[in-house]
Design a protein around this motif. Structure first.
Motif, PDB file in Angstrom:
ATOM      1  N   ARG A   5       0.830  -1.192   0.000  1.00 21.69           N
ATOM      2  CA  ARG A   5       0.000   0.000   0.000  1.00 21.69           C
ATOM      3  C   ARG A   5       0.870   1.249   0.000  1.00 21.69           C
ATOM      4  O   ARG A   5       0.669   2.172  -0.774  1.00 21.69           O
ATOM      5  N   ALA A   6       1.840   1.276   0.884  1.00 20.16           N
ATOM      6  CA  ALA A   6       2.646   2.490   1.030  1.00 20.16           C
ATOM      7  C   ALA A   6       3.815   2.211   1.944  1.00 20.16           C
ATOM      8  O   ALA A   6       3.958   1.116   2.467  1.00 20.16           O
ATOM      9  N   LEU A   7       4.633   3.225   2.138  1.00 18.22           N
ATOM     10  CA  LEU A   7       5.594   3.214   3.233  1.00 18.22           C
ATOM     11  C   LEU A   7       4.981   4.071   4.330  1.00 18.22           C
ATOM     12  O   LEU A   7       4.292   5.056   4.050  1.00 18.22           O
ATOM     13  N   LYS A   8       5.235   3.675   5.569  1.00 23.64           N
ATOM     14  CA  LYS A   8       4.601   4.391   6.666  1.00 23.64           C
ATOM     15  C   LYS A   8       5.611   4.622   7.788  1.00 23.64           C
ATOM     16  O   LYS A   8       6.375   3.715   8.134  1.00 23.64           O
ATOM     17  N   GLU A  15       2.179   8.503   5.877  1.00 21.74           N
ATOM     18  CA  GLU A  15       2.419   7.572   4.776  1.00 21.74           C
ATOM     19  C   GLU A  15       3.154   8.229   3.617  1.00 21.74           C
ATOM     20  O   GLU A  15       2.994   9.413   3.350  1.00 21.74           O
ATOM     21  N   TYR A  16       3.968   7.410   2.935  1.00 20.42           N
ATOM     22  CA  TYR A  16       4.762   7.870   1.804  1.00 20.42           C
ATOM     23  C   TYR A  16       4.548   6.918   0.632  1.00 20.42           C
ATOM     24  O   TYR A  16       4.214   5.747   0.840  1.00 20.42           O
ATOM     25  N   PRO A  17       4.780   7.402  -0.602  1.00 20.63           N
ATOM     26  CA  PRO A  17       4.679   6.476  -1.743  1.00 20.63           C
ATOM     27  C   PRO A  17       5.765   5.411  -1.642  1.00 20.63           C
ATOM     28  O   PRO A  17       6.810   5.622  -1.020  1.00 20.63           O
ATOM     29  N   LYS A  18       5.515   4.263  -2.282  1.00 23.17           N
ATOM     30  CA  LYS A  18       6.450   3.138  -2.167  1.00 23.17           C
ATOM     31  C   LYS A  18       7.678   3.320  -3.036  1.00 23.17           C
ATOM     32  O   LYS A  18       7.868   2.618  -4.008  1.00 23.17           O
ATOM     33  N   GLU A  19       8.500   4.290  -2.645  1.00 23.34           N
ATOM     34  CA  GLU A  19       9.716   4.601  -3.394  1.00 23.34           C
ATOM     35  C   GLU A  19      10.953   4.303  -2.561  1.00 23.34           C
ATOM     36  O   GLU A  19      10.858   3.682  -1.523  1.00 23.34           O
ATOM     37  N   VAL A  33       7.094  -0.925   5.357  1.00 27.42           N
ATOM     38  CA  VAL A  33       6.146  -1.250   4.290  1.00 27.42           C
ATOM     39  C   VAL A  33       4.816  -1.672   4.907  1.00 27.42           C
ATOM     40  O   VAL A  33       4.785  -2.466   5.845  1.00 27.42           O
ATOM     41  N   GLU A  36      -1.935  -4.063   1.557  1.00 25.79           N
ATOM     42  CA  GLU A  36      -3.396  -4.103   1.462  1.00 25.79           C
ATOM     43  C   GLU A  36      -3.847  -5.446   2.030  1.00 25.79           C
ATOM     44  O   GLU A  36      -4.074  -6.404   1.290  1.00 25.79           O
TER      45      GLU A  36
END
Ligand code: PLP
Ligand code: ZN
Length: 417
Positions: A5-8, A15-19, A33, A36
Motif C-alpha cells: 500500500r505504502a511506506l509508513k 504515509e509515503y509512496p512506495k519509493e 512497508v 493491502e
C-alpha cells in the motif's frame, strides 16, 4: 500484482509512496512497508501457499515487490528440524532448529533480505547495489548481484573473518575494507548512498530489505503445521530480524493462517556487544551504543539501527533477552554440532547459549515448544574454533599403528569382537 500500500513512518504514522525512501521527513522515524491486507486475505490461503514451490516466495503477497523476484527465486524454505537430541541435552520436551545455515545461495538468512532488496532495487531502476556488512550480508549481496549481473559494492570492517572476505571476493564484487568498526562503515555508507545514488540494501532501501526477514517467521509457522511456537530465540545484530519474525507471526494471525498468537520472542547477543540486551535487562527505552569486542562478528553492531524496536518487540511479546560470552558461544557451537549434526556460525552459538540460560533461569518452561533460530553457517567462522578442538591423531598407514592407537586411547574406537 502488488499488495504494497505504502511506506509508513513507524513513529508518526505518516504515509509515503512506495519509493526509495527510508526516513520520515517530519520526525526522522524509520519507514516500514504496509500492505493491502484485505486484498491479501482474499487470495492467500493455506492451500494456495502449499501449492507453491519450496521457497520463501510462496508468501509473495506479504513481501514488498511489485512483480516476480528477479534474483533469489530459490531462497528460503530451509529445514525446521525437530531437535530431539539437543532437547534431551537441554531438558526440553519440544525443540526445533530453524536452519538457515543451509539457506541458498550463501548459507545465511541474509539471502532472504537480499533477494528482496535487489529485486526491489531493480524494480525501482537502480543500476548499482551496495551494502555495509558484518560479513554475511557481504556474501549474500555479492552472490545475488553476480547471479543477476548487477554491479555491486560491499563495504566491510577490514578485520572480518578471512572466509567471509574470500566468500565475497570470489563473486567479483567490489569489496572495500574500512579501518573501523561496523558502525563507522555504516556511517560512511550513508554518505556514499546520498552522493552516489546507489541502492544500499540495508540503508536507503532498508524498509524493503527488512521485510525479507518475515519469511523466516512464516516458514516456522507453516512448518510447525500452521501454528506458532510458544518461544522463539533470535540472534540480534541491527535488531531487524527479531522485529520481523514477530511481525510475521502477527500477520499470519491477522490473516487467519494460524489459530492463536501466544508466542514470546527472545533476543540473543554476545556479551561483547549487547546494547539491546542491556536495554531490555535495565528496562531502558534508550539503546546505549557500545564498542564491540566478540568472536560473534556477524552480530557485532554497537549502535543497532533497529535496537529500539527490537527491545520494544521483546517487551510486547513478554519475552526477554540474554547475552553469551565467547567461551559460552564456542561450547554451544560444539553442543549443537555434536547433538544435531548442525554446524552453526558464531551467531548460532550465541543463540543456543542464550537459550540454555533462559531455560536455566526458568523463563522458558521445559514443557513448551521452543524454536532456536540458526542464521548462519559454521564453515564461515572457523577461526572461532581455532585451538578449541582436539587435534586428530596422525599415524602411519599400518594396521599395527592403528591397533596401538586403539590400545592407547581405550574405548574411543569401537572394536567388534
Ligand atoms: C545479520 C545477522 C543476524 C542479525 O540480523 P539483524 O536483522 O541485523 O538483527 C543474525 N545472524 C546472522 C548470522 C547474521 O548475519
Ligand atoms: Zn514520522
Amino acid at each position: 500484482m502488488s499488495f504494497i500500500r505504502a511506506l509508513k513512518c513507524r513513529e508518526c504514522g505518516k504515509e509515503y509512496p512506495k519509493e526509495a525512501l527510508h526516513v520520515c521527513e517530519y520526525c526522522f522515524g524509520p519507514l516500514e512497508v504496509v500492505y493491502e491486507y484485505e486484498d491479501i486475505k482474499k487470495v492467500l490461503t493455506r492451500d494456495v501457499i502449499t501449492s507453491r514451490g519450496p521457497s520463501m516466495w510462496r508468501y509473495r503477497e506479504l513481501l514488498p515487490l511489485d512483480r516476480e523476484p528477479t534474483v533469489g527465486s530459490q531462497v528460503g524454505f530451509t529445514p525446521l528440524v525437530r531437535a530431539r537430541n539437543l532437547a534431551d541435552a537441554l531438558g526440553l520436551k519440544e525443540l526445533y532448529i530453524k536452519n538457515d545455515a543451509v539457506n541458498y545461495p550463501s548459507l545465511s538468512f541474509k539471502d532472504r533480505v537480499v533477494s528482496v532488496a535487489i529485486s526491489r532495487a531493480r524494480e525501482m531502476g537502480f543500476e548499482v547495489v551496495a551494502c555495509a556488512s558484518t560479513g554475511n550480508l557481504a556474501n549474500s549481496v555479492a552472490a545475488n548481484a553476480a547471479a543477476c549481473g548487477m554491479e555491486n559494492y560491499v563495504f566491510i570492517p577490514y578485520d572480518l573473518e578471512q572466509t567471509k572476505i574470500t566468500g565475497t571476493l570470489v563473486y567479483g564484487s567490489n569489496v572495500v575494507g574500512i579501518k573501523g568498526t561496523y558502525d563507522e562503515v555504516n556511517r560512511l555508507c550513508s554518505e556514499i548512498a546520498g552522493k552516489y545514488g546507489w541502492a544500499f540494501v540495508n540503508i536507503n532501501i532498508r524498509p524493503y530489505y527488512a521485510e525479507g526477514s518475515k519469511a523466516f517467521g512464516f516458514e516456522i509457522a507453516e512448518q510447525l503445521g500452521w501454528r506458532l511456537p510458544k518461544h522463539v530465540v533470535v540472534p540480534m545484530a541491527g535488531g531487524s530480524l527479531i522485529t520481523k519474525v514477530w511481525k510475521a507471526f502477527k500477520e499470519f494471525h491477522a490473516l487467519g493462517l494460524v489459530p492463536e498468537l501466544d508466542s514470546k520472542v527472545y533476543g540473543a547477543q554476545a556479551t561483547g556487544c549487547a546494547p539491546i540486551v542491556t536495554a531490555v535487562k535495565t528496562g531502558s527505552e534508550l539503546i546505549k551504543p557500545v564498542k564491540p569486542n566478540t568472536i560473534a562478528k556477524s552480530l557485532a553492531i554497537g549502535n543497532p539501527a533497529d535496537g529500539y524496536y527490537s527491545a520494544k518487540t521483546i517487551r510486547e511479546s513478554n519475552g526477554w533477552a540474554e547475552d553469551a560470552s565467547d567461551e559460552e558461544i564456542v561450547s554451544a557451537i560444539k553442543l549443537l554440532a555434536e547433538t544435531e549434526g548442525i554446524f552453526a556460525e558464531t551467531a548460532g552459538g550465541v543463540t543456543l547459549a542464550v537459550t540454555k540460560k533462559l531455560i536455566e533461569q526458568g523463563r522458558i518452561p521445559r514443557d513448551e515448544s521452543v524454536v532456536i533460530s540458526i542464521t548462519g553457517n559454521g564453515l564461515k567462522t572457523q577461526e572461532a574454533l581455532q585451538g578449541r578442538l582436539e587435534e586428530p591423531p596422525v599415524i602411519k598407514a599400518s594396521l599395527r599403528d592403528f591397533d596401538e592407537l586403539v590400545r592407547s586411547v581405550g574405548k574411543k574406537y569401537a572394536v567388534k569382537m
